[in-house]
Design a protein around this motif. Structure first.
Motif, PDB file in Angstrom:
ATOM      1  N   ASN A  59     -59.991  85.448   3.127  1.00  0.00           N
ATOM      2  CA  ASN A  59     -60.561  85.802   1.835  1.00  0.00           C
ATOM      3  C   ASN A  59     -59.703  86.813   1.083  1.00  0.00           C
ATOM      4  OD1 ASN A  59     -62.878  84.149   2.034  1.00  0.00           O
ATOM      5  ND2 ASN A  59     -63.913  85.666   3.301  1.00  0.00           N
ATOM      6  N   THR A  90     -69.496  85.937  -1.426  1.00  0.00           N
ATOM      7  CA  THR A  90     -68.716  86.773  -0.510  1.00  0.00           C
ATOM      8  C   THR A  90     -67.507  86.034   0.042  1.00  0.00           C
ATOM      9  OG1 THR A  90     -70.112  86.091   1.364  1.00  0.00           O
ATOM     10  CG2 THR A  90     -70.763  88.091   0.158  1.00  0.00           C
ATOM     11  N   THR A  92     -67.508  81.990   4.482  1.00  0.00           N
ATOM     12  CA  THR A  92     -68.373  82.591   5.495  1.00  0.00           C
ATOM     13  C   THR A  92     -68.053  82.023   6.869  1.00  0.00           C
ATOM     14  OG1 THR A  92     -70.087  80.907   5.253  1.00  0.00           O
ATOM     15  CG2 THR A  92     -70.222  82.852   3.799  1.00  0.00           C
TER      16      THR A  92
END
Length: 433
Positions: free
Chosen positions: A300, A313, A316
């Motif tokens: 990420n 976010t 995952t």
């Protein structure tokens, strides 16, 4: 022209080549040759085991993709052009003894954005129709019988941006670009210029129609393998039939355009993930295992990768596991120096890396030149004192470790740093001071 007269196939291809370059600026000479051979191959569809797609894509508007599709329409076999046909209509149009050549303009509006899900039937048709004898099967409620609908047909798609990767994998891909200052073409008018193009189409039909048996039996040597060979074989067979310079030009076009496709990174999300995981392991120092947390942080944190956009976010742990599971790669509980955590071993990826995203091998250091950690006289993997803390650094804080430092293998219990081995490099984690 009668079929009893000698037919100069190379001269017909030369005329087709001249028509293309008269109305369109293509990105390369190889692209012109590929499009010309693809158009010619549409006139010999009964001879082919595979029906290559032609993808005409551009980064922006006004790059000539629609004009190129106009010329393709004028010269190909029995064109059926559409911008928004229903899958059912396309199925019925293809279901003929000698199918038409399907031409889809503005394909990006069909396969992109909110329309992508609705276009799954059309994409399935285009994928299945690449190979002969892959019919769609439907239940006819009226007759209470199964109905087999043919899907085999040559197809060209034009649009902005990439087409679905399953289509481009079965296609000759031409990347159009906007004309530069000084590049000029003749204006194209359907009523005025169409008859000349149809005359070229008629010459192609006569020449190739007289040689269908030879083309069906042809097994030309190919410079590529697997699906790429299936896709390009009809074009190379036509070039070999024409002779002259076309045989060499066809194979040069094959290698050039397939190399461009590979360099453009036209890979699936899963294969991109495999490659990026390999990069992440390198960034982390090539440990024998890493925690899922550290792996996700590396993925990420790559600004040039797509993973940060996989949700609020980023990527995952669950999504990572779902993508890797197709390769037989799963996470496991691993004992790290700081405790147990879910993670992945590097060994779990090696088979998938070799199969789906191999990289050139790097020569190893000869045994006569052992690697030595800078600033010490100790080769990696031997007992050695801890180097002194550099000036300005607080003792006990994390220190960078050279990428070539050896790290002990996992024990049978998936433990790092077991008795008899050196303590491995600790993963870099963020801690509050």
């Amino acid at each position: 022209m009668t079929t009893s007269e000698p037919i100069d196939g190379a001269a017909i291809l030369d005329a087709l080549h001249a028509a293309l370059t008269r109305y369109v600026i293509l990105p390369s000479a190889e692209a012109v040759d590929a499009v010309a051979l693809w158009i010619a191959a549409t006139h010999a569809q009964p001879a082919w085991a595979h029906a290559p797609r032609l993808v005409i894509r551009a980064p922006e508007k006004r790059c000539g993709k629609s004009r190129l599709l106009d010329v393709v329409e004028g010269c190909c076999h029995n064109p059926l052009i559409t911008v928004n046909a229903s899958p059912a209509a396309v199925y019925r149009a293809i279901g003929a003894d000698i199918p038409p050549t399907l031409l889809v303009d503005e394909a990006d509006t069909i396969f992109g954005g909110k329309n992508a899900d609705a276009a799954e039937d059309l994409r399935g048709l285009l994928n299945a129709g690449h190979q002969r004898n892959r019919p769609a099967i439907r239940w006819d409620a009226g007759t209470q019988r199964l109905e087999k609908i043919p899907t085999f047909a040559m197809a060209a798609l034009a649009g902005i941006g990439a087409m679905p990767d399953t289509i481009e994998d079965r296609a000759v891909v031409v990347r159009m670009r906007r004309r530069a200052p000084g590049e000029t073409v003749a204006p194209y008018r359907h009523r005025r210029d169409g008859p000349a193009l149809r005359a070229v189409a008629q010459r192609l039909a006569v020449w190739l129609g007289a040689n269908l048996a030879a083309l069906e039996a042809a097994e030309p040597p190919m410079p590529v393998e697997d699906r790429a060979a299936d896709t390009w074989e009809p074009l190379v067979a036509v070039a070999d039939l024409a002779g002259s310079t076309w045989s060499a030009r066809a194979r040069h076009a094959v290698t050039t355009l397939t190399a461009e496709a590979d360099e453009a990174g036209n890979v699936s999300t899963r294969v991109r993930l495999l490659a990026d995981v390999r990069t992440a392991f390198t960034v982390l120092g090539d440990p024998p295992a890493t925690s899922t947390h550290d792996l996700l942080t590396a993925l990420n944190g790559d600004d040039e990768a797509p993973w940060a956009g996989f949700g609020p976010t980023g990527l995952t742990g669950k999504r990572l596991g779902d993508l890797l599971r197709e390769f037989g790669i799963t996470s496991t509980t691993i004992r790290f120096p700081v405790g147990q955590a879910k993670g992945y071993t590097r060994e779990a990826f090696t088979d998938a890396w070799e199969r789906y995203c191999p990289t050139p091998s790097v020569p190893s250091v000869p045994p006569s030149f052992p690697q030595v950690i800078p600033g010490t006289d100790y080769p990696p993997g031997t007992d050695r004192p801890v180097p002194p803390t550099p000036p300005g650094r607080t003792p006990g804080t994390h220190q960078s470790v050279p990428a070539h430092q050896s790290v002990p293998h996992l024990s049978r219990q998936n433990e790092l740093g077991t008795d008899g081995t050196d303590t491995p490099r600790r993963h870099i984690t963020h801690r509050r001071p």
